[in-house]
Design an enzyme around this catalytic site. Structure first.
Site, mmCIF file in Angstrom:
data_model
loop_
_atom_site.group_PDB
_atom_site.id
_atom_site.type_symbol
_atom_site.label_atom_id
_atom_site.label_comp_id
_atom_site.label_asym_id
_atom_site.label_seq_id
_atom_site.Cartn_x
_atom_site.Cartn_y
_atom_site.Cartn_z
ATOM 1 N N HIS A 184 -5.706 -3.497 7.969
ATOM 2 C CA HIS A 184 -5.172 -2.135 8.019
ATOM 3 C C HIS A 184 -6.308 -1.121 7.968
ATOM 4 O O HIS A 184 -7.256 -1.304 7.211
ATOM 5 C CB HIS A 184 -4.208 -1.895 6.846
ATOM 6 C CG HIS A 184 -2.847 -2.483 7.064
ATOM 7 N ND1 HIS A 184 -1.770 -2.155 6.269
ATOM 8 C CD2 HIS A 184 -2.385 -3.385 7.972
ATOM 9 C CE1 HIS A 184 -0.705 -2.815 6.689
ATOM 10 N NE2 HIS A 184 -1.047 -3.554 7.723
ATOM 11 N N TYR A 189 3.437 4.945 0.674
ATOM 12 C CA TYR A 189 3.651 5.282 -0.738
ATOM 13 C C TYR A 189 4.453 6.575 -0.765
ATOM 14 O O TYR A 189 4.032 7.563 -0.158
ATOM 15 C CB TYR A 189 2.330 5.508 -1.460
ATOM 16 C CG TYR A 189 1.462 4.301 -1.675
ATOM 17 C CD1 TYR A 189 0.677 3.786 -0.635
ATOM 18 C CD2 TYR A 189 1.381 3.683 -2.919
ATOM 19 C CE1 TYR A 189 -0.138 2.691 -0.841
ATOM 20 C CE2 TYR A 189 0.576 2.576 -3.134
ATOM 21 C CZ TYR A 189 -0.183 2.088 -2.092
ATOM 22 O OH TYR A 189 -0.991 0.986 -2.284
ATOM 23 N N TYR A 222 -9.639 3.529 -2.570
ATOM 24 C CA TYR A 222 -8.565 2.631 -2.132
ATOM 25 C C TYR A 222 -9.137 1.387 -1.450
ATOM 26 O O TYR A 222 -8.711 0.263 -1.712
ATOM 27 C CB TYR A 222 -7.638 3.385 -1.172
ATOM 28 C CG TYR A 222 -6.325 2.677 -0.878
ATOM 29 C CD1 TYR A 222 -6.143 1.977 0.298
ATOM 30 C CD2 TYR A 222 -5.279 2.717 -1.772
ATOM 31 C CE1 TYR A 222 -4.951 1.335 0.575
ATOM 32 C CE2 TYR A 222 -4.071 2.076 -1.508
ATOM 33 C CZ TYR A 222 -3.912 1.378 -0.331
ATOM 34 O OH TYR A 222 -2.722 0.747 -0.052
ATOM 35 N N LYS A 277 -5.383 -2.717 -7.278
ATOM 36 C CA LYS A 277 -6.697 -3.140 -7.766
ATOM 37 C C LYS A 277 -6.680 -4.425 -8.583
ATOM 38 O O LYS A 277 -7.750 -4.983 -8.864
ATOM 39 C CB LYS A 277 -7.319 -2.021 -8.612
ATOM 40 C CG LYS A 277 -7.645 -0.784 -7.814
ATOM 41 C CD LYS A 277 -8.725 -1.039 -6.800
ATOM 42 C CE LYS A 277 -8.992 0.149 -5.903
ATOM 43 N NZ LYS A 277 -9.337 -0.266 -4.535
ATOM 44 N N PRO A 280 0.026 -1.284 -10.547
ATOM 45 C CA PRO A 280 -0.193 -1.765 -9.164
ATOM 46 C C PRO A 280 -0.362 -0.673 -8.107
ATOM 47 O O PRO A 280 -0.666 -0.978 -6.963
ATOM 48 C CB PRO A 280 1.077 -2.585 -8.900
ATOM 49 C CG PRO A 280 2.092 -2.004 -9.812
ATOM 50 C CD PRO A 280 1.342 -1.580 -11.035
HETATM 51 C C1 PHB Z 1 1.947 -5.390 -2.297
HETATM 52 O O1 PHB Z 1 2.683 -6.073 -3.026
HETATM 53 O O2 PHB Z 1 1.750 -5.673 -1.096
HETATM 54 C C2 PHB Z 1 1.290 -4.162 -2.854
HETATM 55 C C3 PHB Z 1 1.502 -3.819 -4.164
HETATM 56 C C4 PHB Z 1 0.894 -2.674 -4.673
HETATM 57 C C5 PHB Z 1 0.111 -1.887 -3.855
HETATM 58 C C6 PHB Z 1 -0.127 -2.260 -2.539
HETATM 59 C C7 PHB Z 1 0.463 -3.405 -2.036
HETATM 60 O O3 PHB Z 1 -0.463 -0.764 -4.327
#
Ligand code: PHB
Ligand code: APR
Length: 391
Positions: free
Chosen positions: A72, A200, A384, A296, A292
């Site tokens: 991505h 998000y 990020y 990270k 989450p």
């Molecule tokens: C995911 O489960 O793919 C996931 C979880 C939290 C994030 C990004 C991706 O911030």
């Protein structure tokens, strides 16, 4: 049994450490309280920084990742019904890879089996001894009775609820914690993702995240009160709630289907200091937890393990213990920066029950500034995709 490094925990941190050390000819044993099937059944996140991909390559376990992972170049943030793209490839020249943590764990388990390195699953009552003395030992029980491993070093990769951090004398450890007043209700479904990139969303009904594991398997999260139970959320209620929080386009295009996994995870920020106690080194969730929102968790576990492996390899190759001596401070520099970014993303994108009208305006102004300022977007992008690793 005698090994050079005894590793407690067969999550991604323990398995990756075992793989990096095995490739350097260092003997290890991994002691895991659960079965391999149970370890693989845990659904976790799946966004890998470039530094994590590089470390998995160094460990020789990146073939499937490169074949099946999705690269991505940007991410979308949605507020007040409008999506704003953060082009992190354009802003900082880096990308991330979408590849499930379960798949990473699977690849590492297969690699360990292939080299025939010892792992003990369903090891009960694991305990660590004399790590601040001269003969570190790990004891455990299996059906066959009591066992003891003598070693030079113990790696505590046993997660937040593990035994290793709890074995450190209270006075020697300092902890920092923030528990957030909400959780994430997550659903996995074999449906095509609503968007090619992650979305998000900050919505008045709460946060939502649209992510995926592949172009046919999607992962969605909605912010929910910690009092909620999975049983309160039949699939239909989940899809309705998610749809109500998305922008019009995503809401119209969202394809729903039966959930194949559904769970609620609390959000917490946690750091334990230091990460070394004599011959015991903590790595991954055993030492720190991030909410989450910044993706990270896995990436921090991998950077800890990278620093620890390089330190142990230098020690066994040349007797140079300087990297091991700097392990804790190096990891903590990176951990606190990731904690800051994860706390900031969580504060920016969630609705806090006790925020007053002024607080909500501040959040809105922070988002408006972010969407207008290339400098602010660049700061988000560099955090990020992952800050550069110290090597
Ligand atoms: C995911 O489960 O793919 C996931 C979880 C939290 C994030 C990004 C991706 O911030
Ligand atoms: N004895 C042996 N094994 C143990 C013990 C114990 N007393 N306690 C826990 N374990 C095992 C767990 O069963 C688990 O398999 O340690 C392992 C720890 O793995 P994780 O919790 O996955 O932690 P880590 O390897 O550090 O990976 C961090 O996991 O939670 C995500 O977001 C986090 O992505 C990050 C990653």
């Amino acid at each position: 049994m005698r090994v050079q490094v005894a590793i407690v925990g067969a999550g991604p941190a323990g398995l990756l450490l075992g793989q990096l050390l095995a490739r350097a000819g260092i003997e290890t044993v991994i002691l895991e309280q659960r079965s391999p099937e149970y370890v693989l059944s845990r659904i976790r996140a799946g966004l890998l920084e470039q530094g994590t991909v590089d470390t998995l390559e160094e460990a020789g376990v990146a073939q499937r990742l490169h074949k099946e992972g999705l690269v991505h170049h940007g991410v979308e943030l949605c507020f007040a019904g409008e999506r704003h793209r953060i082009d992190y490839q354009g802003l900082v020249g880096k990308s991330v890879t979408i590849y499930g943590q379960t798949e990473v764990t699977h690849d590492l388990m297969d690699a360990r089996k292939a080299i025939g390195a010892p792992s003990v699953y369903e090891a009960e009552s694991v305990s660590v001894h004399d790590f601040d003395g001269n003969s570190p030992r790990v004891r455990y029980r299996t059906d066959g009775g009591a066992h003891e491993v003598t070693c030079d070093f113990i790696a505590g990769c046993d997660g937040f609820h593990g035994v290793t951090r709890q074995s450190v004398p209270a006075g020697a450890l300092k902890t920092y914690e923030r528990v957030y007043p909400f959780g994430w209700l997550g659903v996995l479904s074999d449906t095509p993702p609503v968007s090619e990139e992650l979305i998000y969303t900050n919505h008045e009904r709460g946060f939502a995240l649209c992510t995926m594991r592949s172009m046919t398997r999607s992962r969605y999260y909605v912010q929910c009160p910690l009092t909620e139970k999975v049983e309160d959320w039949p699939d239909e209620r989940f899809w309705d709630e998610l749809r109500s929080r998305l922008d019009a386009k995503a809401s119209a295009e969202l394809i729903s289907g039966p959930s194949i996994e559904k769970s609620i995870a609390p959000l917490r920020s946690f750091v334990a200091e230091p990460l070394r106690f004599g011959h015991l080194f903590l790595a991954g969730d055993a030492a720190h937890i991030v909410p989450p929102t910044g993706a990270k968790g896995l990436n921090l576990a991998v950077s800890d393990v990278r620093y620890l492996a390089h330190g142990l390899i230098a020690y066994y190759r040349s007797g140079d213990s300087s990297r091991l001596d700097r392990y804790s401070e190096r990891c903590l520099r990176r951990i606190w920066l990731a904690e800051r970014f994860s706390w900031w993303m969580t504060s920016l994108m969630h609705r806090f029950p006790d925020t007053d009208a002024f607080g909500r305006r501040m959040q809105a102004a922070e988002l408006t500034y972010l969407f207008r300022s290339p400098t602010a977007q660049k700061s988000l992008a560099e955090n990020y995709v992952g800050l550069p690793l110290e090597d």
